[in-house]
Design a protein around this motif. Structure first.
Motif, mmCIF file in Angstrom:
data_model
loop_
_atom_site.group_PDB
_atom_site.id
_atom_site.type_symbol
_atom_site.label_atom_id
_atom_site.label_comp_id
_atom_site.label_asym_id
_atom_site.label_seq_id
_atom_site.Cartn_x
_atom_site.Cartn_y
_atom_site.Cartn_z
ATOM 1 N N GLU A 10 0.858 -1.187 0.000
ATOM 2 C CA GLU A 10 0.000 0.000 0.000
ATOM 3 C C GLU A 10 0.892 1.234 0.000
ATOM 4 O O GLU A 10 1.770 1.357 0.847
ATOM 5 N N THR B 131 -4.517 3.995 4.338
ATOM 6 C CA THR B 131 -5.798 3.471 3.869
ATOM 7 C C THR B 131 -6.954 3.880 4.788
ATOM 8 O O THR B 131 -6.751 4.296 5.930
ATOM 9 N N GLN C 292 -6.211 -0.753 9.531
ATOM 10 C CA GLN C 292 -5.870 0.446 8.774
ATOM 11 C C GLN C 292 -4.360 0.592 8.679
ATOM 12 O O GLN C 292 -3.658 0.543 9.704
#
Length: 302
Positions: free
Chosen positions: A40, A44, A91
């Motif tokens: 990622e 997020t 997260q």
């Protein structure tokens, strides 16, 4: 070579391997069954889902996982284990284009843990002391070495059929040998308090949309109602009702995102009889009413 330098070198090799086999953001399955690589490049949104029984190590970035009201924070040098399927909210809280979040996840089953236990002389409390089914620990060199050898099979895939099962078994072995190995062991031992709670968890997950009486769950676990409540909360950080509620709301959010169906229909499908109660509990969990939340998420994904 010091252990610290040894671990840093192994972590750097794993990070490079993950970048090589991901290439873009997301969760990427691999040629090795049950092994996933994750990247990622941005922080997020909190994502609620069922976290399967698994081991996950972060090589770069940081992540926060919420189980009930309990928070787990982990980053490089740490690993997290879920010893049973659990509804969580996760997260990525540290990531960038220059330094993306990089992680490796390996799923396994209680029967695979039991197989390792049966082949070793590891002795714990024989499942008497119920422990939380999720924990974070500092990774040790022996475990990190086994993870690197498993992931490195992606570079020479003809060896995967023979060596991957052996390295996976070794990874489970080193987790069991770690400081919180008993939390993994107890879920695999048939008849232990934790494994009986696992049976209740499986029942709720498979029938989340149906109402239940707490006495029915106690019968599944072969426990008194008070013992069921106590052990269930020790394992999951939630009561059975809270556990079911999280499952229902997570599935409702998935349905609303995937099918563009109306709120009342989704509320009914996941087991709610009252749309107003559903909307209140949805807002409490996700921070926004259903329609507002779904529109907001779709805009973010565009």
């Amino acid at each position: 070579m010091s252990e610290r330098i040894y671990k840093q070198q192994h972590e750097q090799l794993l990070a490079k391997l993950i970048e090589r086999y991901t290439g873009q953001d997301g969760v990427h399955p691999t040629s090795i069954s049950s092994l996933f690589l994750i990247q990622e490049s941005v922080i997020t949104e909190p994502i609620s889902r069922i976290n399967e029984t698994s081991f996950c190590i972060i090589l770069q970035g940081e992540k926060e996982v919420l189980l009930g009201e309990e928070r787990f924070l982990y980053g490089p040098g740490n690993y997290i284990v879920a010893s049973v399927d659990l509804p969580v909210t996760g997260q990525v809280i540290k990531a960038s284009t220059e330094s993306p979040y990089l992680a490796l996840k390996l799923e396994f089953t209680s029967s695979q843990v039991l197989e390792v236990l049966n082949e070793t002389d590891i002795q714990f409390g024989q499942g008497k002391n119920t422990k939380r089914a999720m924990f974070v620990s500092e990774i040790e060199s022996s475990l990190l070495d086994a993870v690197l050898r498993l992931a490195s099979l992606l570079e020479n895939q003809k060896h995967i059929p023979v060596l991957a099962p052996l390295f996976k078994k070794e990874i489970i072995y080193w987790i069991l040998q770690g400081p919180q190995g008993e939390a993994l062991e107890q879920m695999a031992l048939e008849g232990s308090n934790a494994s009986r709670i696992r049976d209740v968890i499986d029942h709720i997950i498979n029938n989340y949309e149906e109402s239940f009486r707490i006495e029915e769950l106690a019968e599944i676990a072969n426990m008194s109602v008070s013992s069921l409540h106590r052990h269930f909360k020790e394992v999951t950080a939630m009561s059975p009702i809270q556990f079911q509620k999280q499952l229902r709301l997570q599935e409702a959010r998935r349905l609303l995102l995937a099918e563009s169906t109306d709120v009342a229909d989704v509320a009914f499908r996941v087991g709610y009889e009252s749309q107003s109660q559903f909307s209140r509990e949805y807002s409490r969990m996700f921070g926004f009413p259903p329609r507002v939340d779904i529109n907001r998420m779709r805009e973010n994904y565009v």
